[in-house]
Design a protein around this motif. Structure first.
Motif, PDB file in Angstrom:
ATOM      1  N   TYR A   1      37.180  39.089  44.184  1.00  0.00           N
ATOM      2  CA  TYR A   1      36.305  37.893  44.053  1.00  0.00           C
ATOM      3  C   TYR A   1      34.885  38.128  43.162  1.00  0.00           C
ATOM      4  CZ  TYR A   1      39.165  35.936  47.499  1.00  0.00           C
ATOM      5  OH  TYR A   1      40.133  35.187  48.303  1.00  0.00           O
ATOM      6  N   ILE A   2      34.311  39.469  43.298  1.00  0.00           N
ATOM      7  CA  ILE A   2      33.254  39.847  42.459  1.00  0.00           C
ATOM      8  C   ILE A   2      33.668  39.707  40.872  1.00  0.00           C
ATOM      9  CG2 ILE A   2      31.760  41.674  41.692  1.00  0.00           C
ATOM     10  CD1 ILE A   2      31.837  42.565  44.637  1.00  0.00           C
TER      11      ILE A   2
ATOM     12  N   MET B   1      49.902  42.239  48.142  1.00  0.00           N
ATOM     13  CA  MET B   1      48.873  41.362  47.624  1.00  0.00           C
ATOM     14  C   MET B   1      47.670  41.391  48.447  1.00  0.00           C
ATOM     15  SD  MET B   1      49.583  38.843  45.516  1.00  0.00           S
ATOM     16  CE  MET B   1      48.733  37.589  44.667  1.00  0.00           C
ATOM     17  N   ILE B   2      46.439  41.370  47.590  1.00  0.00           N
ATOM     18  CA  ILE B   2      45.149  41.842  48.341  1.00  0.00           C
ATOM     19  C   ILE B   2      44.672  40.217  48.390  1.00  0.00           C
ATOM     20  CG2 ILE B   2      44.724  44.074  47.358  1.00  0.00           C
ATOM     21  CD1 ILE B   2      43.307  42.700  45.281  1.00  0.00           C
ATOM     22  N   VAL B   3      44.986  39.372  47.767  1.00  0.00           N
ATOM     23  CA  VAL B   3      44.307  38.162  47.706  1.00  0.00           C
ATOM     24  C   VAL B   3      45.602  36.971  47.851  1.00  0.00           C
ATOM     25  CG1 VAL B   3      42.149  38.297  47.120  1.00  0.00           C
ATOM     26  CG2 VAL B   3      43.974  37.885  45.544  1.00  0.00           C
TER      27      VAL B   3
ATOM     28  N   ALA C   1      40.607  44.816  35.114  1.00  0.00           N
ATOM     29  CA  ALA C   1      40.618  45.274  36.321  1.00  0.00           C
ATOM     30  C   ALA C   1      40.986  44.415  37.206  1.00  0.00           C
ATOM     31  CB  ALA C   1      38.854  45.266  36.647  1.00  0.00           C
ATOM     32  N   ILE C   2      40.884  43.129  37.226  1.00  0.00           N
ATOM     33  CA  ILE C   2      41.794  42.147  37.959  1.00  0.00           C
ATOM     34  C   ILE C   2      43.376  42.326  37.839  1.00  0.00           C
ATOM     35  CG2 ILE C   2      42.632  39.677  38.476  1.00  0.00           C
ATOM     36  CD1 ILE C   2      39.544  39.146  37.872  1.00  0.00           C
ATOM     37  N   PHE C   3      43.777  42.738  36.896  1.00  0.00           N
ATOM     38  CA  PHE C   3      45.271  43.099  36.562  1.00  0.00           C
ATOM     39  C   PHE C   3      45.651  44.496  37.209  1.00  0.00           C
ATOM     40  CE2 PHE C   3      45.723  40.717  32.353  1.00  0.00           C
ATOM     41  CZ  PHE C   3      45.702  39.528  33.156  1.00  0.00           C
ATOM     42  N   PHE C   4      44.608  45.299  37.244  1.00  0.00           N
ATOM     43  CA  PHE C   4      44.759  46.538  38.062  1.00  0.00           C
ATOM     44  C   PHE C   4      45.007  46.258  39.505  1.00  0.00           C
ATOM     45  CE2 PHE C   4      43.533  50.722  39.662  1.00  0.00           C
ATOM     46  CZ  PHE C   4      44.300  51.399  39.044  1.00  0.00           C
TER      47      PHE C   4
ATOM     48  N   MET D   1      37.951  45.811  51.235  1.00  0.00           N
ATOM     49  CA  MET D   1      37.157  45.939  50.099  1.00  0.00           C
ATOM     50  C   MET D   1      37.611  45.861  48.601  1.00  0.00           C
ATOM     51  SD  MET D   1      34.787  48.234  49.014  1.00  0.00           S
ATOM     52  CE  MET D   1      34.269  48.144  47.270  1.00  0.00           C
ATOM     53  N   GLU D   2      39.047  45.835  48.455  1.00  0.00           N
ATOM     54  CA  GLU D   2      39.764  45.363  47.185  1.00  0.00           C
ATOM     55  C   GLU D   2      39.555  43.776  47.115  1.00  0.00           C
ATOM     56  OE1 GLU D   2      43.600  47.107  47.375  1.00  0.00           O
ATOM     57  OE2 GLU D   2      43.167  48.842  46.186  1.00  0.00           O
ATOM     58  N   THR D   3      39.648  43.158  48.461  1.00  0.00           N
ATOM     59  CA  THR D   3      39.531  41.835  48.255  1.00  0.00           C
ATOM     60  C   THR D   3      38.109  41.308  47.738  1.00  0.00           C
ATOM     61  OG1 THR D   3      40.889  41.548  50.171  1.00  0.00           O
ATOM     62  CG2 THR D   3      39.759  39.731  49.571  1.00  0.00           C
TER      63      THR D   3
END
Lengths: 162, 103
Positions: free
Chosen positions: A7-8, B1-3, A42-45, A1-3
């Motif tokens: 990307y979004i 790490m998620i990605v 949000a990406i940093f989070f 989900m977080e992945t």
């Protein structure tokens, strides 16, 4: 989900930045850039840096962009429909240069594989200890730099006697 | 790490090149040049935060904070310069500032 979320948000960031740099008027560019910075926060989070995400929203999207907006409004940039954009010829060469750099670094970055670390998440406590113990001198220097920047800005902005 | 770290690096490279293109294309407008520099510094911050997440140390986040403080100092000085230049020539077009002579 977080992945998927990463990307979004990455797509939102890139599209917001592209809209910002192709916009004719600086005010519209700032608004697009704020969008881009929010999704970057949000990406940093997602990358386990909640403090940096908060500072990104407060300092970048809040203070720096509002400072830009103040200055643009103060300078009276003219009507938005009369603003000019650089012609196609001026876009061509920088785009070629940028794409060359993008491809060359991008190939290097995409081929960069490291062994996945089984590292624990960084807590705020650990961040604060690193910030004030290990890099305490850097904090002092950066605070002095901010003070000098304020003094310089006051010097440049003062009204001269005619 | 998620990605994977490589994907974060690719995103940072794309952002950096967009900032570079912005600075090169809008070289006649001081404010848009500053916006391009902001985008490039954000890409650098993304690399630091991604590295900190990958290796699990807080040093990268500390340096992202340093970049942020450096940027706010730089922006305050640069915008003061823009206001000063605008007061002298009544424009932000860099082509108007081609003379060293004081008028």
């Amino acid at each position: 989900m977080e992945t998927y979320l990463f990307y979004i948000l990455a797509v939102v960031t890139v599209i917001g930045t592209i809209l910002a740099i192709t916009e004719k008027h600086p005010v519209h560019a700032i608004v697009h850039l704020v969008t881009s910075f929010f999704s970057l926060a949000a990406i940093f989070f997602l990358l386990a840096a909640p403090l940096i995400a908060m500072f990104e929203v407060i300092i970048y999207a809040g203070a720096v962009m509002v400072l830009f907006m103040f200055v643009i409004m103060m300078l009276d940039p003219g009507r938005t429909d009369q603003a000019g954009r650089p012609g196609l010829r001026q876009w061509l060469l920088p785009a070629i240069l940028g794409v060359i750099i993008l491809v060359s670094i991008g190939v290097l970055a995409a081929g960069y594989v490291t062994a996945p670390h089984t590292s624990s998440a960084i807590t705020v406590r650990e961040f604060a200890v690193t910030l004030f113990r290990k890099y305490g001198v850097a904090i002092e220097i950066i605070s002095m730099q901010l003070l000098f920047a304020v003094v310089g800005a006051l010097y440049l902005g003062r009204r001269r006697a005619p | 790490m998620i990605v994977p770290l490589a994907h974060v690096l690719v995103l940072a490279v794309i952002l950096f090149c967009l900032g570079l293109i912005c600075t090169l294309v809008w070289r006649s407008n001081v404010i848009m040049m500053l916006i391009g520099i902001e985008i490039m510094l954000n890409a650098a911050m993304l690399v630091f935060v991604g590295g900190a997440c990958h290796w699990g140390t807080a040093d990268g986040q500390v340096f992202a904070l340093m970049i942020m403080a450096m940027t706010s100092a730089e922006v305050s000085l640069a915008l003061a310069l823009v206001v000063y230049l605008h007061r002298r020539r009544n424009t932000v077009d860099t082509d108007e500032f081609r003379e060293l002579q004081d008028q």
